[in-house]
Write an enzyme that holds these catalytic residues in place. Sequence first.
Site, PDB file in Angstrom:
ATOM      1  CE  LYS A   1      29.087  31.578  51.440  1.00 31.76           C
ATOM      2  NZ  LYS A   1      27.798  30.922  51.742  1.00 31.76           N
TER       3      LYS A   1
ATOM      4  NE  ARG B   1      27.243  35.087  56.384  1.00 31.08           N
ATOM      5  CZ  ARG B   1      27.860  33.901  56.460  1.00 31.08           C
ATOM      6  NH1 ARG B   1      29.139  33.802  56.185  1.00 31.08           N
ATOM      7  NH2 ARG B   1      27.187  32.843  56.792  1.00 31.08           N
TER       8      ARG B   1
ATOM      9  NE  ARG C   1      27.117  22.720  55.883  1.00 30.54           N
ATOM     10  CZ  ARG C   1      27.328  24.013  55.631  1.00 30.54           C
ATOM     11  NH1 ARG C   1      27.696  24.396  54.416  1.00 30.54           N
ATOM     12  NH2 ARG C   1      27.146  24.907  56.557  1.00 30.54           N
TER      13      ARG C   1
ATOM     14  NE  ARG D   1      28.670  25.056  60.354  1.00 24.85           N
ATOM     15  CZ  ARG D   1      28.807  25.973  59.398  1.00 24.85           C
ATOM     16  NH1 ARG D   1      29.662  25.783  58.408  1.00 24.85           N
ATOM     17  NH2 ARG D   1      28.089  27.074  59.415  1.00 24.85           N
TER      18      ARG D   1
ATOM     19  NE  ARG E   1      23.857  28.946  58.876  1.00 25.88           N
ATOM     20  CZ  ARG E   1      24.354  27.790  58.441  1.00 25.88           C
ATOM     21  NH1 ARG E   1      23.798  26.655  58.811  1.00 25.88           N
ATOM     22  NH2 ARG E   1      25.376  27.766  57.641  1.00 25.88           N
TER      23      ARG E   1
HETATM   24  P1  AMP Z   1      29.352  30.068  57.686  1.00 23.95           P
HETATM   25  O1  AMP Z   1      30.265  28.935  57.958  1.00 23.95           O
HETATM   26  O2  AMP Z   1      29.866  31.002  56.633  1.00 23.95           O
HETATM   27  O3  AMP Z   1      27.930  29.628  57.442  1.00 23.95           O
HETATM   28  O4  AMP Z   1      29.324  30.935  59.030  1.00 23.95           O
HETATM   29  C1  AMP Z   1      28.878  30.394  60.248  1.00 23.95           C
HETATM   30  C2  AMP Z   1      28.413  31.503  61.168  1.00 23.95           C
HETATM   31  O5  AMP Z   1      29.506  32.394  61.462  1.00 23.95           O
HETATM   32  C3  AMP Z   1      27.325  32.410  60.584  1.00 23.95           C
HETATM   33  O6  AMP Z   1      26.030  31.866  60.716  1.00 23.95           O
HETATM   34  C4  AMP Z   1      27.523  33.660  61.433  1.00 23.95           C
HETATM   35  O7  AMP Z   1      27.000  33.489  62.733  1.00 23.95           O
HETATM   36  C5  AMP Z   1      29.039  33.731  61.543  1.00 23.95           C
HETATM   37  N1  AMP Z   1      29.618  34.499  60.410  1.00 23.95           N
HETATM   38  C6  AMP Z   1      30.423  34.032  59.412  1.00 23.95           C
HETATM   39  N2  AMP Z   1      30.741  35.009  58.557  1.00 23.95           N
HETATM   40  C7  AMP Z   1      30.129  36.131  59.004  1.00 23.95           C
HETATM   41  C8  AMP Z   1      30.054  37.471  58.539  1.00 23.95           C
HETATM   42  N3  AMP Z   1      30.690  37.885  57.419  1.00 23.95           N
HETATM   43  N4  AMP Z   1      29.323  38.352  59.264  1.00 23.95           N
HETATM   44  C9  AMP Z   1      28.691  37.986  60.405  1.00 23.95           C
HETATM   45  N5  AMP Z   1      28.701  36.730  60.879  1.00 23.95           N
HETATM   46  C10 AMP Z   1      29.419  35.808  60.201  1.00 23.95           C
END
Ligand code: AMP
Length: 223
Positions: A20, A95, A134, A166, A177
């Site tokens: 994404k 989400r 990654r 990360r 996740r």
């Molecule tokens: P991502 O970079 O999109 O994988 O997001 C990293 C982390 O941020 C996720 O594992 C969640 O802990 C938090 N996060 C990001 N977007 C959301 C969302 N829409 N709702 C809840 N937590 C989020």
Amino acid sequence: MAESNLSLRLVLFGPPGAGKGTQGQLLKDQLSIPQITSGDLFRFHLRNETELGKRAGEFMRQGLLVPDEVTIDIVMDKVLELAPEEGFLLDGFPRTLNQAEALDAALSERSRGLDSVVFINVPDDELIRRLSGRYTCRECQAPHGASEEGEAPKKCSSCGGELYQREDDRAEAIAKRLEVYKEETLPLLGFYEQRRILADVPGLGSVEEVNGRVLEALGAGRG
Ligand code: AMP
């Protein structure tokens, strides 16, 4: 699917590691729309050690979702900063069903709702392979894969910034996740299918191939 490329309102949807972020970076330039990435918003607060960052960090490190009452406000504030007629690309939000309903409600008070939800569809074994190899740029957040031999890349290929792994791209958090994605996020597919705005795009193949499919699904193909 939409009448104009310039003001598309999109959600990029898919499991962690689907691509994404990578596709979002291309699309925001190709479609001239701002990208709003929920994970980057949280990482900004985490780096700056704000109260919100400290709260969100506890969930992020474990691979859990940050609670809706925090997430909806921080992302919707960004969306509502845009002019009502402006398009946008949401990456990583919504989400949960609550988040999707909050987005719907806020947009329905404006001129119109979402044009399309692009589901980047990638099988689990490939997601695990990608996430565990990654590396993310500290400066521009661009993701990078390890080499075929499993070697870490040295510098960001876009801006030359330092790369790091990360904390939530480590094995335990990855498994969590994916589990959270299936339980809380995947049901949203039905929600958007019913609204007839879901585009299902196979996410295997090169970045360019997937990008071509996404543009085609949006009716913005390169001919
Ligand atoms: P991502 O970079 O999109 O994988 O997001 C990293 C982390 O941020 C996720 O594992 C969640 O802990 C938090 N996060 C990001 N977007 C959301 C969302 N829409 N709702 C809840 N937590 C989020």
